[in-house]
Design a protein around this motif. Structure first.
Motif, PDB file in Angstrom:
ATOM      1  N   CYS A   1       0.831  -1.199   0.000  1.00 40.63           N
ATOM      2  CA  CYS A   1       0.000   0.000   0.000  1.00 40.63           C
ATOM      3  C   CYS A   1       0.868   1.252   0.000  1.00 40.63           C
ATOM      4  O   CYS A   1       0.625   2.205  -0.749  1.00 40.63           O
ATOM      5  CB  CYS A   1      -0.929  -0.018   1.217  1.00 40.63           C
ATOM      6  SG  CYS A   1      -2.146   1.321   1.245  1.00 40.63           S
TER       7      CYS A   1
ATOM      8  N   THR B   1       0.774   3.322   6.081  1.00 38.56           N
ATOM      9  CA  THR B   1      -0.402   2.462   6.219  1.00 38.56           C
ATOM     10  C   THR B   1      -0.463   1.775   7.577  1.00 38.56           C
ATOM     11  O   THR B   1      -1.510   1.748   8.224  1.00 38.56           O
ATOM     12  CB  THR B   1      -0.394   1.393   5.109  1.00 38.56           C
ATOM     13  OG1 THR B   1      -0.333   2.036   3.840  1.00 38.56           O
ATOM     14  CG2 THR B   1      -1.629   0.516   5.190  1.00 38.56           C
TER      15      THR B   1
ATOM     16  N   ASP C   1      -8.759   0.931   1.382  1.00 45.21           N
ATOM     17  CA  ASP C   1      -9.443   2.074   0.780  1.00 45.21           C
ATOM     18  C   ASP C   1     -10.775   2.326   1.496  1.00 45.21           C
ATOM     19  O   ASP C   1     -11.168   3.480   1.721  1.00 45.21           O
ATOM     20  CB  ASP C   1      -9.698   1.824  -0.712  1.00 45.21           C
ATOM     21  CG  ASP C   1      -8.432   1.955  -1.548  1.00 45.21           C
ATOM     22  OD1 ASP C   1      -7.418   2.430  -1.006  1.00 45.21           O
ATOM     23  OD2 ASP C   1      -8.469   1.577  -2.735  1.00 45.21           O
TER      24      ASP C   1
ATOM     25  N   ALA D   1       2.314   2.005  -3.309  1.00 44.61           N
ATOM     26  CA  ALA D   1       1.345   2.481  -4.293  1.00 44.61           C
ATOM     27  C   ALA D   1       1.111   3.983  -4.184  1.00 44.61           C
ATOM     28  O   ALA D   1       0.533   4.597  -5.091  1.00 44.61           O
ATOM     29  CB  ALA D   1       0.024   1.734  -4.136  1.00 44.61           C
TER      30      ALA D   1
ATOM     31  N   CYS E   1      -3.205   4.316  -3.056  1.00 44.49           N
ATOM     32  CA  CYS E   1      -3.678   3.638  -1.838  1.00 44.49           C
ATOM     33  C   CYS E   1      -3.707   4.706  -0.741  1.00 44.49           C
ATOM     34  O   CYS E   1      -2.700   4.915  -0.042  1.00 44.49           O
ATOM     35  CB  CYS E   1      -2.742   2.485  -1.471  1.00 44.49           C
ATOM     36  SG  CYS E   1      -3.361   1.405  -0.157  1.00 44.49           S
TER      37      CYS E   1
ATOM     38  N   HIS F   1     -10.123   3.934   4.955  1.00 41.46           N
ATOM     39  CA  HIS F   1      -9.447   5.229   4.989  1.00 41.46           C
ATOM     40  C   HIS F   1     -10.319   6.333   5.588  1.00 41.46           C
ATOM     41  O   HIS F   1      -9.849   7.103   6.449  1.00 41.46           O
ATOM     42  CB  HIS F   1      -8.974   5.624   3.584  1.00 41.46           C
ATOM     43  CG  HIS F   1      -8.259   6.935   3.540  1.00 41.46           C
ATOM     44  ND1 HIS F   1      -8.729   8.016   2.829  1.00 41.46           N
ATOM     45  CD2 HIS F   1      -7.122   7.358   4.165  1.00 41.46           C
ATOM     46  CE1 HIS F   1      -7.911   9.038   3.002  1.00 41.46           C
ATOM     47  NE2 HIS F   1      -6.924   8.673   3.788  1.00 41.46           N
TER      48      HIS F   1
ATOM     49  N   SER G   1      -1.844   5.171   2.678  1.00 42.19           N
ATOM     50  CA  SER G   1      -0.389   5.319   2.736  1.00 42.19           C
ATOM     51  C   SER G   1       0.034   6.760   2.974  1.00 42.19           C
ATOM     52  O   SER G   1       1.175   7.029   3.367  1.00 42.19           O
ATOM     53  CB  SER G   1       0.241   4.820   1.433  1.00 42.19           C
ATOM     54  OG  SER G   1      -0.109   5.679   0.344  1.00 42.19           O
TER      55      SER G   1
ATOM     56  N   LYS H   1      -2.871  -9.032  -2.200  1.00 39.68           N
ATOM     57  CA  LYS H   1      -2.513  -7.632  -1.970  1.00 39.68           C
ATOM     58  C   LYS H   1      -3.554  -6.681  -2.541  1.00 39.68           C
ATOM     59  O   LYS H   1      -3.863  -5.646  -1.936  1.00 39.68           O
ATOM     60  CB  LYS H   1      -1.138  -7.336  -2.579  1.00 39.68           C
ATOM     61  CG  LYS H   1       0.016  -8.042  -1.890  1.00 39.68           C
ATOM     62  CD  LYS H   1       1.340  -7.680  -2.543  1.00 39.68           C
ATOM     63  CE  LYS H   1       2.493  -8.440  -1.899  1.00 39.68           C
ATOM     64  NZ  LYS H   1       3.784  -8.123  -2.534  1.00 39.68           N
ATOM     65  N   GLU H   2      -4.107  -7.018  -3.692  1.00 39.26           N
ATOM     66  CA  GLU H   2      -5.129  -6.149  -4.276  1.00 39.26           C
ATOM     67  C   GLU H   2      -6.383  -6.138  -3.405  1.00 39.26           C
ATOM     68  O   GLU H   2      -7.033  -5.107  -3.237  1.00 39.26           O
ATOM     69  CB  GLU H   2      -5.466  -6.616  -5.698  1.00 39.26           C
ATOM     70  CG  GLU H   2      -4.391  -6.289  -6.709  1.00 39.26           C
ATOM     71  CD  GLU H   2      -4.096  -4.791  -6.779  1.00 39.26           C
ATOM     72  OE1 GLU H   2      -5.058  -4.005  -6.859  1.00 39.26           O
ATOM     73  OE2 GLU H   2      -2.911  -4.415  -6.735  1.00 39.26           O
TER      74      GLU H   2
ATOM     75  N   LYS I   1      -5.690  -3.884  -0.526  1.00 34.40           N
ATOM     76  CA  LYS I   1      -5.767  -2.479  -0.929  1.00 34.40           C
ATOM     77  C   LYS I   1      -7.218  -2.017  -0.984  1.00 34.40           C
ATOM     78  O   LYS I   1      -7.552  -0.904  -0.539  1.00 34.40           O
ATOM     79  CB  LYS I   1      -5.108  -2.289  -2.292  1.00 34.40           C
ATOM     80  CG  LYS I   1      -5.192  -0.854  -2.809  1.00 34.40           C
ATOM     81  CD  LYS I   1      -4.593  -0.735  -4.196  1.00 34.40           C
ATOM     82  CE  LYS I   1      -4.773   0.679  -4.741  1.00 34.40           C
ATOM     83  NZ  LYS I   1      -6.172   1.100  -4.840  1.00 34.40           N
ATOM     84  N   LYS I   2      -8.102  -2.860  -1.499  1.00 35.21           N
ATOM     85  CA  LYS I   2      -9.518  -2.513  -1.576  1.00 35.21           C
ATOM     86  C   LYS I   2     -10.101  -2.271  -0.184  1.00 35.21           C
ATOM     87  O   LYS I   2     -10.854  -1.317   0.036  1.00 35.21           O
ATOM     88  CB  LYS I   2     -10.286  -3.632  -2.283  1.00 35.21           C
ATOM     89  CG  LYS I   2     -11.779  -3.355  -2.417  1.00 35.21           C
ATOM     90  CD  LYS I   2     -12.479  -4.510  -3.111  1.00 35.21           C
ATOM     91  CE  LYS I   2     -13.982  -4.253  -3.195  1.00 35.21           C
ATOM     92  NZ  LYS I   2     -14.687  -5.393  -3.846  1.00 35.21           N
TER      93      LYS I   2
END
Length: 351
Positions: free
Chosen positions: A129, A145, A209, A132, A136, A212, A139, A201-202, A205-206
Motif C-alpha cells: 500500500c 499504512t 481504501d 502504491a 492507496c 481510509h 499510505s 494484496k489487491e 488495498k480494496k
C-alpha cells in the motif's frame, strides 16, 4: 479483545475448567480387562494421541482387507496421515495433504510461527500500500499504512463501539449482545481485515481504501462521525457477506457454513481448481468447517498427548503472550496474538 490481558486470563480459566471437566468425565473411565475388584479403571483419553489414531487406521485397513490406504488429510488430519506414513510406510498408496501441519511437535513453536507469519503477511500488505502512494490513500497518513491502521484500531478499542444487528445477522456473525442484538466494532473491523484477502494484496488495498475514511475520522477525534461511519461500514459489510453466502450456496449439494462464503460449488466443475484452505469446501468432500464446530475439544485431547511445550501455569502463559504481543504488534489488529493464543491454549492445562 485479543490484546487485553484480563480477557486472555479469562479465556485460559475457561479452557482449564473445560479440560479438567472433559478429562474427568465418567464416560472416559473404562474398566480394565481383568477388573475383578471392580475398581480397576483407565482413562481412555490417555490413549488417544496421534500414534493411536494412526494405529486405528491400520486396524481399519486390515479389517477391510486392503493392502494399502489412500488418505485425504486436512489440517490436523495431515499430521495423522504423515504419522501413518512413518509407522506403516509399506501400506501407503496416495495421500492428499490439505493445509499441512508444520513438522514439529512443539505447540509453542507452532503458535509462535503462526503469529510471526501473520505479522509478515500484514507487513507485506502495508508495504504494498505504501509503495502504491496516492493510489492507496491510507499510505498518505503520517507513518504510513501500518501506523494509520494502528491509530484506527486503537481508537475503536478505546471507544468499544457496538454495531446494531438483526437476529438473522447474529447467526452469521457472533453477536456481543442478543438483547439488543449487537456485534463488536472491534471484532467486525478485524474480521473485514482478515480472511477476505488471504494472500491477496489487491484485496487488501480494496479494504484499506474502505477504512481510509474511518481513519480520517479517528485521527481527527470526531467520535460522532466515526461512530456513524463504522455502523454503516459494519452493517453494509455484514449484509453483503450474507448475500454472497446465499449466492455461493446456490446449486451446492451441501450448505455453506454461516461464517465462510467462497465460490466453490460441489456440483460445478468450473470451480474445482479454486485454491483450497481449511475453510474452503472441496468439491465432493464434506464441509470441513461443519465437522469441526466442536473440534477444538477433540483436538485438545489428541494434541496434548502428541506434542510438548504446553503451558499449565497462567502467569507463564501470560508472560509468553506479552512477548508475542510486543514482538508482533500487527498494527493493533490483534491477529498475531490471537493466533498465538488460539494455538498454544489448545493444550493449556491438560491433566
Amino acid at each position: 479483545d485479543d490484546e487485553d490481558e484480563e480477557d486472555t486470563r479469562g479465556l485460559l480459566r475457561l479452557i482449564k475448567a473445560r479440560a479438567h471437566a472433559c478429562f474427568n468425565d465418567p464416560s472416559f473411565q473404562l474398566p480394565a480387562k481383568n477388573n475383578k475388584s471392580g475398581r480397576d479403571y483407565f482413562n481412555s483419553l490417555q490413549f488417544s494421541g496421534t500414534d493411536e489414531v494412526a494405529e486405528d487406521l491400520d486396524r481399519f485397513r486390515r479389517a477391510i482387507g486392503a493392502r494399502k490406504l489412500s488418505l485425504h488429510g486436512i489440517s490436523y488430519g495431515t499430521a495423522i496421515a504423515m504419522t501413518y506414513a512413518t509407522k506403516f510406510k509399506d501400506h501407503v498408496d496416495k495421500f492428499v495433504l490439505n493445509s499441512p501441519m508444520p513438522p514439529t511437535l512443539s505447540m509453542f513453536d507452532i503458535a509462535w510461527g503462526a503469529a510471526q507469519g501473520n505479522q509478515l503477511q500484514y507487513d507485506d500488505f502495508a508495504d504494498a500500500c505504501d509503495a502504491a502512494g496516492a493510489a492507496c490513500p491510507l499510505s498518505t497518513a503520517p507513518g504510513g499504512t501500518g501506523n494509520a491502521l494502528a491509530v484506527l484500531m486503537g481508537e475503536i478499542r478505546r471507544l468499544n463501539f457496538q454495531i446494531p444487528m438483526t437476529m438473522d445477522q447474529c447467526v452469521a456473525f457472533l453477536c456481543t449482545s442478543i438483547n439488543p442484538p449487537t456485534v463488536s466494532a472491534l471484532f467486525l473491523t478485524n474480521y473485514r481485515l482478515g480472511l477476505d484477502q488471504a494472500g491477496d494484496k489487491e484485496g487488501f488495498k480494496k479494504v484499506v481504501d474502505e477504512v481510509h475514511p474511518l481513519y480520517q475520522a479517528a485521527s481527527s477525534g470526531d467520535v460522532v462521525k466515526l461512530h456513524r461511519m463504522i455502523v454503516k461500514f459494519g452493517q453494509e459489510y455484514v449484509a453483503n457477506k450474507i448475500a454472497a453466502q446465499a449466492k455461493a450456496a446456490e446449486g451446492s449439494s451441501q450448505p455453506f457454513g454461516p461464517q465462510f462464503s467462497f465460490p466453490v460449488g460441489y456440483d460445478n466443475p468450473d470451480t474445482y481448481a479454486f485454491p483450497t484452505v481449511e475453510f474452503i469446501p472441496v468439491a465432493g468432500q464434506p464441509a470441513y468447517h461443519q465437522l469441526i464446530k466442536q473440534g477444538q475439544v477433540a483436538q485438545t485431547c489428541v494434541l496434548s498427548q502428541s506434542t510438548f511445550d504446553e503451558a499449565s501455569n497462567e502467569n507463564y502463559f501470560i508472560s509468553r503472550w506479552k512477548k508475542v504481543k510486543s514482538t508482533f504488534p500487527n498494527f493493533r489488529l490483534g491477529k498475531s496474538v490471537n493466533l498465538f493464543t488460539s494455538w498454544w491454549s489448545m493444550t493449556y492445562s491438560w491433566p
